[in-house]
Design a protein around this motif. Structure first.
Motif, PDB file in Angstrom:
ATOM      1  N   ALA A  52      21.718   2.173  13.130  1.00  0.00           N
ATOM      2  CA  ALA A  52      23.161   1.918  13.135  1.00  0.00           C
ATOM      3  C   ALA A  52      23.845   2.641  11.985  1.00  0.00           C
ATOM      4  O   ALA A  52      24.907   3.254  12.154  1.00  0.00           O
ATOM      5  CB  ALA A  52      23.428   0.414  13.058  1.00  0.00           C
ATOM      6  N   VAL A  53      23.255   2.580  10.793  1.00  0.00           N
ATOM      7  CA  VAL A  53      23.836   3.278   9.643  1.00  0.00           C
ATOM      8  C   VAL A  53      23.817   4.780   9.875  1.00  0.00           C
ATOM      9  O   VAL A  53      24.807   5.486   9.633  1.00  0.00           O
ATOM     10  CB  VAL A  53      23.085   2.904   8.347  1.00  0.00           C
ATOM     11  N   HIS A  54      22.678   5.315  10.364  1.00  0.00           N
ATOM     12  CA  HIS A  54      22.553   6.750  10.602  1.00  0.00           C
ATOM     13  C   HIS A  54      23.598   7.234  11.604  1.00  0.00           C
ATOM     14  O   HIS A  54      24.258   8.266  11.380  1.00  0.00           O
ATOM     15  CB  HIS A  54      21.143   7.056  11.120  1.00  0.00           C
ATOM     16  N   ARG A  55      23.752   6.517  12.715  1.00  0.00           N
ATOM     17  CA  ARG A  55      24.706   6.929  13.743  1.00  0.00           C
ATOM     18  C   ARG A  55      26.148   6.814  13.251  1.00  0.00           C
ATOM     19  O   ARG A  55      26.997   7.640  13.590  1.00  0.00           O
ATOM     20  CB  ARG A  55      24.512   6.088  15.000  1.00  0.00           C
ATOM     21  N   THR A  56      26.437   5.814  12.454  1.00  0.00           N
ATOM     22  CA  THR A  56      27.799   5.663  11.928  1.00  0.00           C
ATOM     23  C   THR A  56      28.175   6.848  11.054  1.00  0.00           C
ATOM     24  O   THR A  56      29.258   7.434  11.201  1.00  0.00           O
ATOM     25  CB  THR A  56      27.910   4.356  11.125  1.00  0.00           C
ATOM     26  N   VAL A  57      27.300   7.224  10.138  1.00  0.00           N
ATOM     27  CA  VAL A  57      27.575   8.367   9.270  1.00  0.00           C
ATOM     28  C   VAL A  57      27.703   9.644  10.092  1.00  0.00           C
ATOM     29  O   VAL A  57      28.580  10.481   9.857  1.00  0.00           O
ATOM     30  CB  VAL A  57      26.462   8.503   8.210  1.00  0.00           C
ATOM     31  N   GLN A  58      26.855   9.796  11.085  1.00  0.00           N
ATOM     32  CA  GLN A  58      26.899  10.978  11.942  1.00  0.00           C
ATOM     33  C   GLN A  58      28.229  11.068  12.689  1.00  0.00           C
ATOM     34  O   GLN A  58      28.828  12.140  12.802  1.00  0.00           O
ATOM     35  CB  GLN A  58      25.738  10.938  12.927  1.00  0.00           C
ATOM     36  N   LEU A  59      28.710   9.946  13.200  1.00  0.00           N
ATOM     37  CA  LEU A  59      29.988   9.940  13.927  1.00  0.00           C
ATOM     38  C   LEU A  59      31.141  10.332  13.013  1.00  0.00           C
ATOM     39  O   LEU A  59      31.974  11.171  13.368  1.00  0.00           O
ATOM     40  CB  LEU A  59      30.236   8.551  14.523  1.00  0.00           C
ATOM     41  N   VAL A  60      31.209   9.706  11.837  1.00  0.00           N
ATOM     42  CA  VAL A  60      32.338   9.947  10.938  1.00  0.00           C
ATOM     43  C   VAL A  60      32.325  11.369  10.391  1.00  0.00           C
ATOM     44  O   VAL A  60      33.368  12.047  10.349  1.00  0.00           O
ATOM     45  CB  VAL A  60      32.327   8.923   9.776  1.00  0.00           C
ATOM     46  N   ALA A  61      31.159  11.849   9.986  1.00  0.00           N
ATOM     47  CA  ALA A  61      31.080  13.130   9.300  1.00  0.00           C
ATOM     48  C   ALA A  61      31.005  14.325  10.241  1.00  0.00           C
ATOM     49  O   ALA A  61      31.420  15.429   9.870  1.00  0.00           O
ATOM     50  CB  ALA A  61      29.865  13.138   8.369  1.00  0.00           C
ATOM     51  N   ASP A  62      30.490  14.130  11.451  1.00  0.00           N
ATOM     52  CA  ASP A  62      30.241  15.287  12.312  1.00  0.00           C
ATOM     53  C   ASP A  62      30.808  15.136  13.719  1.00  0.00           C
ATOM     54  O   ASP A  62      31.629  15.937  14.156  1.00  0.00           O
ATOM     55  CB  ASP A  62      28.730  15.544  12.386  1.00  0.00           C
ATOM     56  N   SER A  63      30.388  14.119  14.470  1.00  0.00           N
ATOM     57  CA  SER A  63      30.698  14.043  15.898  1.00  0.00           C
ATOM     58  C   SER A  63      32.182  13.925  16.183  1.00  0.00           C
ATOM     59  O   SER A  63      32.731  14.669  17.003  1.00  0.00           O
ATOM     60  CB  SER A  63      29.944  12.866  16.522  1.00  0.00           C
ATOM     61  N   VAL A  64      32.859  12.988  15.538  1.00  0.00           N
ATOM     62  CA  VAL A  64      34.293  12.794  15.810  1.00  0.00           C
ATOM     63  C   VAL A  64      35.110  14.004  15.371  1.00  0.00           C
ATOM     64  O   VAL A  64      35.960  14.483  16.136  1.00  0.00           O
ATOM     65  CB  VAL A  64      34.789  11.489  15.146  1.00  0.00           C
ATOM     66  N   PRO A  65      34.908  14.579  14.167  1.00  0.00           N
ATOM     67  CA  PRO A  65      35.662  15.783  13.828  1.00  0.00           C
ATOM     68  C   PRO A  65      35.404  16.948  14.779  1.00  0.00           C
ATOM     69  O   PRO A  65      36.325  17.680  15.153  1.00  0.00           O
ATOM     70  CB  PRO A  65      35.194  16.099  12.409  1.00  0.00           C
ATOM     71  N   ARG A  66      34.147  17.118  15.198  1.00  0.00           N
ATOM     72  CA  ARG A  66      33.811  18.274  16.034  1.00  0.00           C
ATOM     73  C   ARG A  66      34.266  18.087  17.473  1.00  0.00           C
ATOM     74  O   ARG A  66      34.859  18.991  18.071  1.00  0.00           O
ATOM     75  CB  ARG A  66      32.301  18.509  15.982  1.00  0.00           C
ATOM     76  N   ALA A  67      34.027  16.899  18.056  1.00  0.00           N
ATOM     77  CA  ALA A  67      34.319  16.695  19.477  1.00  0.00           C
ATOM     78  C   ALA A  67      35.736  16.211  19.733  1.00  0.00           C
ATOM     79  O   ALA A  67      36.328  16.539  20.766  1.00  0.00           O
ATOM     80  CB  ALA A  67      33.318  15.696  20.061  1.00  0.00           C
ATOM     81  N   ILE A  68      36.308  15.463  18.815  1.00  0.00           N
ATOM     82  CA  ILE A  68      37.635  14.877  19.040  1.00  0.00           C
ATOM     83  C   ILE A  68      38.702  15.610  18.243  1.00  0.00           C
ATOM     84  O   ILE A  68      39.881  15.587  18.596  1.00  0.00           O
ATOM     85  CB  ILE A  68      37.630  13.372  18.676  1.00  0.00           C
ATOM     86  N   GLY A  69      38.318  16.248  17.142  1.00  0.00           N
ATOM     87  CA  GLY A  69      39.289  16.953  16.319  1.00  0.00           C
ATOM     88  C   GLY A  69      39.980  16.091  15.291  1.00  0.00           C
ATOM     89  O   GLY A  69      41.015  16.477  14.747  1.00  0.00           O
ATOM     90  N   ILE A  70      39.416  14.927  14.999  1.00  0.00           N
ATOM     91  CA  ILE A  70      39.995  14.030  13.996  1.00  0.00           C
ATOM     92  C   ILE A  70      39.126  14.095  12.755  1.00  0.00           C
ATOM     93  O   ILE A  70      37.928  13.795  12.809  1.00  0.00           O
ATOM     94  CB  ILE A  70      40.075  12.588  14.521  1.00  0.00           C
ATOM     95  N   PRO A  71      39.683  14.482  11.602  1.00  0.00           N
ATOM     96  CA  PRO A  71      38.864  14.640  10.396  1.00  0.00           C
ATOM     97  C   PRO A  71      38.332  13.309   9.890  1.00  0.00           C
ATOM     98  O   PRO A  71      38.840  12.232  10.228  1.00  0.00           O
ATOM     99  CB  PRO A  71      39.824  15.282   9.394  1.00  0.00           C
ATOM    100  N   ALA A  72      37.316  13.400   9.041  1.00  0.00           N
ATOM    101  CA  ALA A  72      36.655  12.197   8.535  1.00  0.00           C
ATOM    102  C   ALA A  72      37.609  11.310   7.752  1.00  0.00           C
ATOM    103  O   ALA A  72      37.492  10.075   7.792  1.00  0.00           O
ATOM    104  CB  ALA A  72      35.463  12.593   7.661  1.00  0.00           C
ATOM    105  N   GLU A  73      38.572  11.906   7.020  1.00  0.00           N
ATOM    106  CA  GLU A  73      39.490  11.092   6.223  1.00  0.00           C
ATOM    107  C   GLU A  73      40.459  10.286   7.073  1.00  0.00           C
ATOM    108  O   GLU A  73      41.135   9.398   6.574  1.00  0.00           O
ATOM    109  CB  GLU A  73      40.248  11.962   5.226  1.00  0.00           C
ATOM    110  N   GLN A  74      40.541  10.578   8.386  1.00  0.00           N
ATOM    111  CA  GLN A  74      41.390   9.813   9.291  1.00  0.00           C
ATOM    112  C   GLN A  74      40.580   8.905  10.210  1.00  0.00           C
ATOM    113  O   GLN A  74      41.106   8.370  11.174  1.00  0.00           O
ATOM    114  CB  GLN A  74      42.266  10.755  10.117  1.00  0.00           C
ATOM    115  N   THR A  75      39.327   8.737   9.911  1.00  0.00           N
ATOM    116  CA  THR A  75      38.447   7.869  10.694  1.00  0.00           C
ATOM    117  C   THR A  75      38.051   6.670   9.852  1.00  0.00           C
ATOM    118  O   THR A  75      37.603   6.819   8.718  1.00  0.00           O
ATOM    119  CB  THR A  75      37.186   8.627  11.137  1.00  0.00           C
ATOM    120  N   GLN A  76      38.217   5.470  10.400  1.00  0.00           N
ATOM    121  CA  GLN A  76      37.914   4.244   9.680  1.00  0.00           C
ATOM    122  C   GLN A  76      36.744   3.528  10.333  1.00  0.00           C
ATOM    123  O   GLN A  76      36.689   3.378  11.555  1.00  0.00           O
ATOM    124  CB  GLN A  76      39.123   3.302   9.660  1.00  0.00           C
TER     125      GLN A  76
END
Length: 796
Positions: free
Chosen positions: A606-630
């Motif tokens: 769960a921790v690994h996937r959370t960090v992966q989503l915030v730092a990589d997946s959401v910025p790359r696939a959705i276009g929302i930077p990590a600083e705008q993800t909570q």
């Protein structure tokens, strides 16, 4: 998208006392409502237990677990208490936010007392007392007369017509952390208490806290009554019992009257941390029995006799009236009155006074005739041009002093339209919110085109962009939107008139479910006669961190008009959250990956996937930077709590040594200037003055001695910390051990913080679906509905 919470004011809640340690974070699984991402490698580790869970979890418990500590008050409210340290000569020269707020509250308390002292009538129905309890209550506070004020008497002279209110002068301010409201305890007093503590085997580090709680002469009070140690936050009954045995020796016993009184007060304080303003007498006595008090009824009576608590008899609503007995004697009326069912409640004076003051203030607002600012035709024209959904709200506010407005985040556009229309009519209209940041700025801008409640021609109507500049000035609606704390303290807002009331004609309170009874009382008593009050919010979200459930109680009491928004929250996320609000976890179409489910097997994954989503997946696939993800998770502790997640996210997103209290420039933080208030932001720098923060554009300086208590890492928050805010993307983490903490309001609140994208790190099986369908908001015991019904007739 929202649903009204169930009425619980007549339910008998269990006694408080679930420990913070017992509040195990949990999660649940359900049918995946969206696109499912691929699973990754499993991690290891079990989620542990820790203090500092959300306040909603603190309400859970019962007689069988009564009396367990709920952690610190700050943790129970998902915030830390404001510190008592100053910031040097500059801080001494200017009032801090907390000092200004305390000063404003003191003024309002004086006004409340003066208003109540002028009343000379019988005790209002719903707050009736008898015998010794009535004498005690009369000795500690004035009681309400129950008589409704006559509208013509309360109406002010008609004001002269005036033009649209000008924009207030905006002055940049730097907010400093609150300074000390009281001097530090005398060293001699602390040393005397330390000697008492060490002599009985208690930690001498408690000495400053004991002096702060008991004041001068604390050492003598402890020797006289060792159980006074329970007044210190975090001290448990068994610890106080051990301290008493060490001091009193053979004289110490479970039947000691001092012990019974101290435990009664302690249980009531724990109930307040869980959100109750009072406790049913049977629940309180059951909790005392679990704490080995031989005669719990006598303990309660002794507490009442000493004036440390108050007792109330509130009439219960019945499904059908009780049939009158067929007697002809003169005692028929009295016999019939005795048959009306009542519930006996016991509470602390602090919250009893606040709840009665709130009822008095709201009744005055409802029973006072609104000012005749603008003709009926003017209000009608404003309603016609505002759109189908907002028009109902504007028409209702035109003729009523108090209006409740319910709806999801999209309904803020209706509140904005009301504010715009009122200022266009020349009213001094203001809006107050509980938090800064999030979607507040654009929520009070021009309403988005294409909403179903827009004008028929797709334009913004007379109150669109050009009219907005005329009504608000160049800075738009945000010029007249302040926080509740700033409004009451006078830091920003309309200021006060000669009588000490807020200098306004209309106040719109956003996120109204976050109002607790004490803040609500000060707010209601601050309104001038003839002012209009609109409480706007989503009844499906988590309730306030402080005691009470003001918005839900008002909805249940039905003493004023209620306007339900017909504006749905848009997109797949809005569709998903709307279903949760009615108890359905539906699968939604998400062609743009607006909703993504990421299944995990254990805490490490769960921790690994959370960090992966915030730092990589959401910025790359959705276009929302990590600083705008909570990131949002059920609790602070455990292997997947906020502490563990923040550590992992900092290591990936902003690694550094944490030279200043564990923080580095660029770190995301959650600043808590007071319990229950959270301001997200980031670290700017650190110097001798303190830790410099930027909280949604507001500069804040926190002295280094207060950083540990009031600043936490903010990449991951709890739902209580996040309520009232929204982010472009949200990652909700549901670890496998969080099932017990999940409720429908928690899921509704957490999922609803996302604007464009929601990822759910899913670590449970069917518990999520079960929580949405079957687990409502935990009940809170309050007196507000009964107090309001005694003063205001029920609306149809």
């Amino acid at each position: 998208m929202s649903t009204e919470p169930e009425t619980t004011e007549e339910a008998e809640p269990k006694a408080p006392g679930a420990t913070a340690e017992d509040r195990t974070p949990g999660a649940a699984a359900a049918a995946s409502p969206g696109v499912v991402a691929d699973s990754g490698p499993a991690g290891d580790g079990d989620s542990g237990r820790d203090t500092g869970e959300d306040t909603d979890a603190a309400a859970e418990g019962g007689a069988e677990s009564a009396g367990e500590p709920t952690g610190t008050a700050a943790d129970g409210a998902d915030g830390e208490a404001a510190g008592a340290e100053g910031t040097g000569s500059e801080a001494a020269a200017q009032r801090s936010e907390a000092e200004a707020e305390l000063a404003a509250q003191r003024l309002e308390r004086e006004r409340i007392e003066r208003r109540k002292a002028e009343k000379r009538g019988p005790i209002a129905a719903g707050a009736g007392l008898s015998g010794t309890a009535a004498d005690l209550l009369a000795a500690v506070r004035a009681v309400e007369s129950g008589e409704k004020p006559v509208a013509p008497v309360l109406r002010r002279p008609e004001p002269a017509p005036r033009a649209a209110a000008p924009e207030p002068a905006r002055r940049p301010q730097q907010m400093s952390a609150p300074a000390a409201p009281a001097p530090a305890p005398a060293p001699r007093t602390v040393e005397a208490v330390r000697a008492v503590l060490t002599g009985a085997g208690a930690p001498d580090g408690l000495a400053p806290q004991v002096v702060a709680a008991l004041g001068e002469g604390a050492d003598g009070q402890l020797r006289e009554d060792p159980w006074q140690l329970l007044r210190v936050t975090g001290v448990r009954p068994e610890q106080a019992d051990g301290f008493a045995r060490a001091l009193l020796g053979t004289e110490c016993g479970p039947d000691d009257e001092r012990r019974g009184r101290a435990l009664t007060v302690w249980l009531l304080e724990q109930a307040a941390l869980a959100g109750h303003t009072a406790l049913d007498a049977p629940a309180l006595t059951a909790a005392l029995t679990q704490r080995a008090v031989p005669d719990p009824d006598a303990a309660v009576q002794n507490t009442l006799a000493e004036g440390e608590a108050l007792v109330f008899q509130d009439a219960l609503e019945t499904a059908a009236p009780v049939a009158a007995p067929a007697h002809d004697d003169a005692g028929d009326d009295a016999g019939e009155a005795e048959e009306r069912p009542v519930r006996v409640l016991v509470g602390l004076e602090r919250y009893a006074l606040a709840e009665e003051s709130l009822a008095d203030g709201l009744a005055r607002v409802m029973n006072s005739a609104p000012k005749d600012d603008g003709s009926g035709a003017d209000w009608e024209r404003a309603a016609d041009s505002a759109g189908r959904s907002a028009s109902e709200l504007i028409r209702t506010v035109a003729g009523h002093g108090l209006v409740l407005h319910t709806g999801g985040d999209a309904s803020r556009a209706e509140a904005a339209a009301l504010l715009r229309a009122a200022r266009g009519l020349g009213l001094r209209a203001w809006a107050a919110r509980h938090t800064t940041g999030g979607a507040d700025v654009h929520a009070f801008g021009t309403a988005p085109r294409g909403l179903p409640d827009g004008p028929e021609d797709g334009t913004d109507g007379e109150h669109g962009e050009h009219a907005e500049r005329g009504a608000y000035g160049e800075h738009g609606a945000d010029s007249f939107v302040v926080t509740v704390a700033d409004l009451l303290s006078g830091v920003r807002g309309p200021g006060r008139d000669a009588d000490g009331a807020l200098d306004l004609d209309l106040l719109v309170v956003l996120d109204a479910p976050q109002l607790d009874v004490e803040t609500g009382a000060v707010l209601a008593e601050s309104l001038p006669d003839g002012a209009r009050l609109v409480l706007s919010g989503d009844p499906g979200v988590l309730w306030s961190a402080g005691p009470g459930r003001v918005f839900a109680d008002l909805l249940a009491a039905r003493v004023c008009p209620q306007v339900a928004s017909r504006t749905p929250d848009p997109g797949p996320v809005g569709e998903l959250v709307s279903g949760i609000g009615i108890g359905e976890l539906n699968q939604v179409e998400a062609p743009g990956k607006e909703v993504v489910i990421v299944p995990v097997r254990d805490a490490g994954e769960a921790v690994h996937r959370t960090v992966q989503l915030v730092a990589d997946s959401v910025p790359r696939a959705i276009g929302i930077p990590a600083e705008q993800t909570q990131v949002i998770t059920p609790g602070h502790g455990g292997a997947v709590g906020t502490r563990a997640l923040n550590t992992a996210l900092k290591e990936r997103l902003n690694p550094g040594p944490g030279r200043f209290g564990g923080f580095d420039p660029g770190d995301r933080i959650a600043y808590s200037p007071a319990p229950g208030r959270t301001m997200p932001g980031h670290v700017v720098r650190a110097d001798a003055e303190g830790l410099h923060l930027d909280c949604s554009g507001v500069p804040v300086v926190v002295p280094k001695e207060r950083v540990e208590q009031s600043v936490r890492p903010g990449w991951a928050l709890t739902a209580h910390q996040a309520v009232g805010l929204r982010w472009p993307a949200v990652v909700v983490v549901l670890p496998g051990d969080a099932a017990a903490a999940l409720t429908r309001p928690w899921v509704y609140t957490a999922f609803g913080r996302a604007e464009r994208h929601l990822s759910v790190v899913h670590g449970v099986e069917q518990a999520l679906q079960r929580a949405v369908a079957e687990v409502p908001q935990k009940p809170r015991t309050t007196r507000l509905p009964a107090l309001l019904r005694a003063q205001v007739p029920t609306a149809g």
